[in-house]
Design an enzyme around this catalytic site. Structure first.
Site, PDB file in Angstrom:
ATOM      1  CG  HIS A  55      -1.893   1.123   1.444  1.00  0.00           C
ATOM      2  ND1 HIS A  55      -1.860   2.053   2.350  1.00  0.00           N
ATOM      3  CD2 HIS A  55      -2.697   1.489   0.345  1.00  0.00           C
ATOM      4  CE1 HIS A  55      -2.660   2.744   2.261  1.00  0.00           C
ATOM      5  NE2 HIS A  55      -3.310   2.568   1.158  1.00  0.00           N
ATOM      6  NE  ARG A  56      -2.029   5.734   0.882  1.00  0.00           N
ATOM      7  CZ  ARG A  56      -2.450   6.427   1.755  1.00  0.00           C
ATOM      8  NH1 ARG A  56      -1.601   7.315   2.777  1.00  0.00           N
ATOM      9  NH2 ARG A  56      -3.711   6.449   2.004  1.00  0.00           N
ATOM     10  CD  GLU A 113      -2.889   2.102  -3.293  1.00  0.00           C
ATOM     11  OE1 GLU A 113      -3.839   2.877  -3.182  1.00  0.00           O
ATOM     12  OE2 GLU A 113      -1.907   2.218  -2.423  1.00  0.00           O
ATOM     13  CG  ASP A 135      -2.768   6.852  -3.555  1.00  0.00           C
ATOM     14  OD1 ASP A 135      -4.086   6.470  -3.550  1.00  0.00           O
ATOM     15  OD2 ASP A 135      -1.928   6.445  -2.692  1.00  0.00           O
ATOM     16  CG  HIS A 163      -3.387   9.042  -0.037  1.00  0.00           C
ATOM     17  ND1 HIS A 163      -4.053  10.097   0.627  1.00  0.00           N
ATOM     18  CD2 HIS A 163      -4.144   8.224  -0.639  1.00  0.00           C
ATOM     19  CE1 HIS A 163      -5.185   9.532   1.106  1.00  0.00           C
ATOM     20  NE2 HIS A 163      -5.500   8.421   0.304  1.00  0.00           N
ATOM     21  CD  GLU A 182      -7.301   5.247  -4.088  1.00  0.00           C
ATOM     22  OE1 GLU A 182      -7.986   6.358  -3.665  1.00  0.00           O
ATOM     23  OE2 GLU A 182      -6.442   4.712  -3.336  1.00  0.00           O
ATOM     24  CE  LYS A 237      -6.528  10.201  -3.134  1.00  0.00           C
ATOM     25  NZ  LYS A 237      -7.222   9.495  -1.870  1.00  0.00           N
ATOM     26  CG  ASP A 243       0.124   1.052   5.701  1.00  0.00           C
ATOM     27  OD1 ASP A 243      -0.272   1.266   4.215  1.00  0.00           O
ATOM     28  OD2 ASP A 243      -0.638   1.317   6.416  1.00  0.00           O
TER      29      ASP A 243
END
Length: 239
Positions: A7-8, A34, A36, A49, A109, A111, A229
């Site tokens: 995640h990120r 992943e 953003d 993000h 993702e 945003k 994370d």
């Protein structure tokens, strides 16, 4: 086989949404990352993000008010200043170039729920085609209008709806929107939702899964994947 997405990147231990973080997730054995995407003032897809740069960089203001050159001058080490002296905000192009070479999965993702970035879908798709990574990419967004638009523009690339609250029959809803999968908040990803979605051929990838008990539950349920994370922790549990 349950896929582990950083995640990120490895956001629990490294500056989120930076190449440092993505490279660490890859080294830790994650199946994918992943990230953003937003647009700079000059229309370049950048990886960050928040709508504002305040939390994760040493700057202040909205991402959309900075040119790419100005964004590149910011330091995105976030809360990891003791570990790293500097980290740039990457462009999506930089990340896709790297992902193409590593052949790692990338969940993008969009945003665009708060700020409706005009032309974002087309700009992102252009880069995906440029680096020939259609088979590595999954799109997601809380903006389901955007998911529907992506389905029109590129039916073949996998898409998933992001959501926080309960949705009635999300396995049906996501297909109606034009997506293939669902990415629910972990508390909305009940065992029943996961099972019924699987029965309907809809992959479920919850976010953000950081505790070991939940990871084990998802592995046992043969969930399609999840976002964490701490990808290194997840990889060790999976083994």
């Amino acid at each position: 086989m349950t896929k582990i997405f950083g995640h990120r990147g490895s956001a629990g231990t490294h500056p989120e949404n930076t190449m440092i973080s993505f490279q660490q997730a890859f080294c830790d054995g994650a199946d994918g990352i992943e990230l953003d995407v937003q647009l700079s003032k000059d229309g370049i897809p950048v990886v960050i993000h928040d709508e504002k740069v305040d939390r994760t960089t040493d700057g202040k203001g909205l991402v959309k008010d900075f040119t790419l050159k100005e964004l590149k001058q910011l330091n995105a080490v976030y809360k990891f200043k003791k570990l790293y002296s500097h980290a740039e905000i990457p462009t999506l192009e930089e990340v896709l170039d790297w992902a193409a070479r590593k052949q790692t999965l990338v969940n993008i993702e969009l945003k665009n729920s708060i700020i409706p970035y005009s032309g974002m879908e087309e700009k992102v798709l252009e880069l995906i085609l440029k680096y020939d990574v259609e088979n590595l990419v999954i799109f997601s967004s809380f903006n389901h209008f955007s998911i529907a638009r992506l389905h029109t523009l590129s039916p073949s690339i996998e898409k998933a709806v992001l959501y926080m609250e309960g949705i009635n029959k999300p396995w049906d809803y996501t297909k109606w929107v034009g997506a293939q999968g669902i990415h629910p908040y972990i508390k909305a990803a009940t065992p029943t939702i996961i099972q019924r979605s699987k029965e309907n051929g809809v992959p479920v990838r919850p976010f953000t899964v950081n505790d070991e008990k939940t990871m084990l539950r998802l592995f046992k349920a043969e969930c399609a994947g999840f976002f964490t994370d701490y990808p290194k922790r997840a990889v060790l549990i999976k083994q």
